[in-house]
Design an enzyme around this catalytic site. Structure first.
Site, PDB file in Angstrom:
ATOM      1  CG  HIS A   1      -1.773   1.133   1.556  1.00 28.27           C
ATOM      2  ND1 HIS A   1      -4.138   1.100   1.689  1.00 28.27           N
ATOM      3  CD2 HIS A   1      -1.384   2.773   1.526  1.00 28.27           C
ATOM      4  CE1 HIS A   1      -3.965   2.582   1.539  1.00 28.27           C
ATOM      5  NE2 HIS A   1      -2.584   2.881   1.420  1.00 28.27           N
ATOM      6  CD  GLU A   2       2.241   3.806   3.700  1.00 30.43           C
ATOM      7  OE1 GLU A   2       2.325   5.048   3.334  1.00 30.43           O
ATOM      8  OE2 GLU A   2       0.934   4.145   4.170  1.00 30.43           O
TER       9      GLU A   2
ATOM     10  CG  HIS B   1       0.879   6.566  -0.745  1.00 29.48           C
ATOM     11  ND1 HIS B   1      -0.273   6.987  -1.051  1.00 29.48           N
ATOM     12  CD2 HIS B   1       0.266   6.198   0.088  1.00 29.48           C
ATOM     13  CE1 HIS B   1      -1.242   6.286  -0.213  1.00 29.48           C
ATOM     14  NE2 HIS B   1      -0.966   6.666   0.351  1.00 29.48           N
TER      15      HIS B   1
END
Length: 201
Positions: free
Chosen positions: A163-164, A167
């Site tokens: 998820h990170e 980014h």
């Protein structure tokens, strides 16, 4: 030789401690976490050439801001810093547990098995939706002292890292949601606009 080894061990322990900051909310966090619709979230991050005190202080400020927002992960682009830096802490209740700092992370292997799990994001507060991701991953990265590391992760840690890392490429978890009806509903109820979603599913 034993003395040298002991010195190295103490130095390693001290290095781990450098990332320990109070896991409490601040009245004014040091960094602003940008939300869906902000251009900052769509900018790709650049590799960090040298891990120095400035990078470590950024990581600490990211942690302070993350703890204030009661999150478990934060990527530098969420605070409008376009560097490949992530901070993660899955043990918010234990002040002695050091967070994970990932610099220039690269996924080197991912499981064929996939898992569906509900995700949220500090940049899209209030929105929680299912996302499909590989169950387990292997990755390489540099730690807060610039040392090369490798690790294997599964479960929540694997999901949080993926998820990170999204980014860092300007991708948000809502871009991976396949339930479009649910997505539209969640966005509307929380004051976000669907035009800011860039589907990659």
């Amino acid at each position: 030789m034993a003395g040298s080894f002991a010195q190295l061990a103490r130095a390693a322990d001290k290095a781990r401690d450098t990332m320990l900051v109070p896991k409490t909310a601040l009245e004014t966090p040091p960094l602003e976490i940008h939300t869906l619709g902000a251009d900052a979230l769509r900018q790709p991050a650049q590799r960090i050439g040298k891990v120095n005190d400035q990078v470590r202080e950024l990581a600490r400020d990211m942690l302070r801001s993350m703890y204030t927002a009661k999150g478990i992960g934060l990527a530098a682009p969420q605070v409008a810093v376009y560097q490949q830096l992530l901070v993660i802490d899955l043990d918010l209740e234990n002040a002695a547990t050091p967070p994970l700092v990932l610099i220039n992370p690269e996924i080197t292997a991912a499981s064929a098995g996939l898992d569906t799990y509900e995700e949220g994001c500090l940049s899209i507060p209030g929105v929680y939706l299912d996302v499909v991701r590989p169950t387990a991953i292997e990755l390489s990265y540099r730690d807060e002292m610039g040392r090369p590391r490798k690790m294997k992760a599964d479960g929540l840690m694997a999901r949080c890292i993926q998820h990170e890392m999204d980014h860092l490429n300007g991708v948000l978890f809502v871009d991976r949601v396949t339930d479009q009806a649910g997505l539209q509903k969640e966005l509307k109820e929380n004051g976000f606009q669907s035009k800011h979603v860039q589907s990659v599913s």
